[in-house]
Scaffold this motif. Structure first.
Motif, short mmCIF file in Angstrom:
data_model
loop_
_atom_site.label_atom_id
_atom_site.label_comp_id
_atom_site.label_asym_id
_atom_site.label_seq_id
_atom_site.Cartn_x
_atom_site.Cartn_y
_atom_site.Cartn_z
N LYS A 5 35.77 2.21 -23.84
CA LYS A 5 37.12 2.28 -23.28
C LYS A 5 37.62 3.72 -23.21
CE LYS A 5 38.85 -1.87 -22.37
NZ LYS A 5 39.52 -2.20 -21.08
N LEU A 6 37.38 4.49 -24.27
CA LEU A 6 37.84 5.88 -24.29
C LEU A 6 36.97 6.78 -23.44
CD1 LEU A 6 38.62 6.10 -28.12
CD2 LEU A 6 40.24 5.74 -26.26
N VAL A 7 35.67 6.52 -23.44
CA VAL A 7 34.74 7.34 -22.66
C VAL A 7 35.02 7.23 -21.17
CG1 VAL A 7 32.31 7.50 -21.96
CG2 VAL A 7 32.90 7.38 -24.37
N MET A 8 35.48 6.07 -20.71
CA MET A 8 35.68 5.85 -19.29
C MET A 8 36.95 6.50 -18.74
SD MET A 8 32.99 4.36 -18.24
CE MET A 8 33.45 3.84 -16.58
N ILE A 9 37.79 7.06 -19.60
CA ILE A 9 39.02 7.69 -19.11
C ILE A 9 38.71 8.84 -18.15
CG2 ILE A 9 41.08 8.99 -19.76
CD1 ILE A 9 41.18 7.38 -22.33
N PRO A 10 37.84 9.80 -18.52
CA PRO A 10 37.53 10.87 -17.57
C PRO A 10 36.85 10.37 -16.29
CG PRO A 10 36.79 11.45 -19.80
CD PRO A 10 37.14 10.00 -19.81
N PHE A 48 40.73 10.34 -32.19
CA PHE A 48 40.91 9.34 -31.14
C PHE A 48 40.59 7.94 -31.65
CE2 PHE A 48 40.89 12.73 -27.87
CZ PHE A 48 41.89 12.25 -27.05
N TYR A 49 39.49 7.80 -32.37
CA TYR A 49 39.11 6.46 -32.86
C TYR A 49 40.13 5.96 -33.88
CZ TYR A 49 35.85 2.63 -33.45
OH TYR A 49 35.27 1.37 -33.43
N HIS A 50 40.61 6.86 -34.72
CA HIS A 50 41.63 6.48 -35.70
C HIS A 50 42.92 6.05 -35.01
CE1 HIS A 50 44.02 7.74 -39.57
NE2 HIS A 50 44.14 6.47 -39.29
N LEU A 51 43.33 6.79 -33.99
CA LEU A 51 44.57 6.49 -33.29
C LEU A 51 44.52 5.14 -32.58
CD1 LEU A 51 47.38 7.36 -32.21
CD2 LEU A 51 46.17 8.48 -30.32
N PHE A 52 43.43 4.88 -31.87
CA PHE A 52 43.36 3.67 -31.06
C PHE A 52 42.86 2.45 -31.83
CE2 PHE A 52 43.53 6.87 -27.74
CZ PHE A 52 44.36 6.27 -26.81
N ALA A 57 31.75 10.20 -30.52
CA ALA A 57 31.39 11.60 -30.32
C ALA A 57 30.08 11.74 -29.56
CB ALA A 57 31.29 12.31 -31.67
N HIS A 58 29.12 10.92 -29.88
CA HIS A 58 27.82 10.99 -29.22
C HIS A 58 27.84 10.39 -27.82
CE1 HIS A 58 25.70 11.19 -33.43
NE2 HIS A 58 26.49 12.22 -33.19
N TYR A 59 28.75 9.45 -27.60
CA TYR A 59 28.82 8.74 -26.32
C TYR A 59 29.66 9.50 -25.28
CZ TYR A 59 28.86 4.43 -23.45
OH TYR A 59 28.69 3.48 -22.46
N ALA A 60 30.68 10.24 -25.75
CA ALA A 60 31.65 10.86 -24.84
C ALA A 60 31.02 11.77 -23.78
CB ALA A 60 32.71 11.62 -25.64
#
Length: 541
Positions: free
Chosen positions: A297-302, A358-362, A374-377
């Motif tokens: 979900k986070l990786v797909m933002i960019p 980011f992971y903590h926030l979401f 971190a490795h996926y981003a």
């Protein structure tokens, strides 16, 4: 052309950005409602659904926009209207057939994904959520047709606004339904997930309402354009229309399936590969949920930028290619590659550096989750490049190469996934995904170069400059982050948000200052940025 392409891209990008932000923000309360262990069940429904949509309709907006743009450029507005009228019934039938297919294949798909002895949920649970999400397939084909028609006229606003409302309605139902089931009715998290995936159907209905409003608004203008052209009836037969549309659609249907299909390969191989190396099903389910849902979900933002580019780029490239204006085609490529990397690279690498926050926030504080993110981003850069390179091949009528390159990329992922997972666990799935995309993108770029004799030393130099600036920026962000961590312990979501705001602000300020100082931002982002830069005291290089 540059300003029009950038304007169309930015309209889609803003709409997609807002939609993507909502699509990420809703995860925070939804994660708290259903819990970490049920995230995988939610993803087990959406991945087959995404594959079905990709096969059925993902190529439709692109194909229709390409078709309409081509004939509009030739002054034949009637042929695009003929396609629109004749395809309404066809897309409705396609939606019903797609729904029936996914609904009745839910049990076999569930058996492929999971075993009955898995602790958290059974084959029946997986099949149930797949059946609930299948209802959305009824509406989406017709919705995609209408969006493609608007895009063929370079009208990107209807697509952007309809996507935004689709997301808003879907998320409202996901959260309200989940809260009602778990906290009011005291039901199970499995039932809440079923309600959540059914929300895709309601979101699609909302999108259709928005598109119908735009059609009523813009139809008089389209009628004037057709009447002024002097050609109000089409000489092209329906058979030839559908033949051409099919040629356009099939490659992009396969292109749209690459990401969900990569996730599906993970779903059918991850648990078994992890069990071979002694990791239990409960743990592997959680890790797969982190990879294919939480981190994804986070990786797909960019990546939303690439989606906007590919959708806006095709009508322009098609139009210039139909006129044999190869100079403008190459200029489009120059601009697209540079702007895409200029904006995507810092976003992807920034998420990697701030992955823990980011992971903590979401979601929650998790060393494992932040490591996966971190490795996926950085793979987001490949996710962004792929649709743009395929859009270019689509625009220059190289559909067969799109299919071949895609299949080779998927084959790479399939062959590498299990051995890589055995060797590197979750990182192995990420590495296999990156290798699959690299193969497909590399072959696409090779085909573009051979077809258009495209080679730009200037673009290569600017991309290298972008990478150097990003490397320096990331070092600066890391230093600032380390300093904040020495000042206080990050125990709450608000503290994680504070670190993200400060570090992202410092990184953005540095990136903006350097690129404006060098004149790079002005050259890539157009006249408005140049005027703003001059007011701030930056001279155009």
């Amino acid at each position: 052309m540059a300003s029009n392409l950038l304007k169309g891209t930015m309209i889609l990008t803003v709409g997609l950005l807002l939609s993507r932000i909502l699509g990420v923000l809703y995860v925070i309360p939804f994660y708290q409602i259903i819990g970490e262990e049920y995230i995988a069940l939610y993803q087990y429904a959406y991945t087959p659904y995404s594959i079905m949509l990709a096969i059925a309709v993902s190529g439709v907006p692109v194909a229709v926009s390409k078709f309409v743009s081509k004939y509009n450029a030739l002054g034949d507005y009637a042929t695009g209207r003929k396609l629109m009228k004749s395809s309404m019934l066809l897309m409705s039938i396609t939606g019903i057939l797609g729904f029936l297919l996914l609904f009745f294949l839910a049990d076999p798909i569930a058996h492929m994904i999971i075993k009955d002895d898995e602790a958290d949920f059974s084959v029946g649970d997986v099949a149930s959520v797949i059946k609930y999400v299948s209802f959305a397939v009824i509406v989406v084909p017709l919705m995609s047709l209408i969006r493609g028609f608007f895009q063929g006229y370079q009208r990107m606003t209807p697509t952007a606004i309809s996507q935004l409302w689709e997301q808003i309605v879907r998320i409202l139902f996901v959260l309200a339904g989940g809260f009602f089931v778990v906290y009011i009715m005291k039901g199970t998290e499995k039932t809440a997930v079923s309600f959540a995936v059914f929300a895709a159907f309601l979101g699609a209905l909302a999108s259709m309402v928005v598109l119908y409003w735009y059609w009523k608004k813009l139809r008089p203008e389209f009628n004037v354009m057709m009447n002024d052209s002097g050609k109000t009836s089409s000489d092209v037969s329906l058979r030839n229309i559908y033949k051409e549309i099919l040629v356009y659609t099939v490659p992009f249907a396969l292109v749209g399936v690459i990401n969900p299909l990569f996730q599906f390969i993970d779903m059918i191989t991850f648990n078994s590969a992890m069990s071979i190396i002694g990791i239990s099903g409960d743990i592997s389910n959680i890790l797969l949920g982190m990879l294919n849902f939480s981190a994804h979900k986070l990786v797909m933002i960019p990546v939303m930028l690439a989606t906007g580019f590919s959708m806006a780029l095709i009508p322009y490239i098609t139009s210039y290619y139909a006129k044999r204006d190869f100079l403008q085609v190459r200029k489009s490529l120059d601009q697209s590659f540079q702007i895409l990397l200029f904006l995507t690279v810092p976003a992807a690498l920034g998420i990697a550096v701030l992955s823990g926050e980011f992971y903590h926030l979401f979601y929650e504080q998790s060393e494992t989750g932040s490591t996966v993110l971190a490795h996926y981003a950085p793979v987001a850069i490949l996710f962004a490049l792929y649709p743009v390179t395929t859009a270019i091949l689509q625009g220059i009528d190289r559909q067969k190469l799109i299919i071949l390159n895609l299949l080779l990329g998927i084959l790479t992922k399939l062959l590498l996934n299990t051995p890589f997972i055995k060797a590197f666990e979750t990182d192995g799935a990420i590495m296999a995904t990156a290798c699959g995309y690299l193969v497909a993108i590399g072959l696409n770029l090779f085909a573009i170069r051979k077809t258009l004799h495209y080679k730009s030393t200037m673009v290569a130099r600017r991309i290298l400059l972008i990478l150097i600036i990003n490397a320096v920026m990331l070092v600066l962000v890391y230093v600032v982050k380390s300093g904040l961590q020495n000042l206080f312990v990050i125990d709450s979501k608000m503290e994680a948000l504070l670190v993200i705001i400060v570090c992202a602000g410092v990184g953005a300020a540095f990136y903006g200052y350097v690129t404006l100082r060098l004149g790079l931002a002005q050259k890539l982002l157009g006249e408005k940025v140049t005027r703003i830069a001059k007011k701030l005291g930056f001279k155009e290089k």
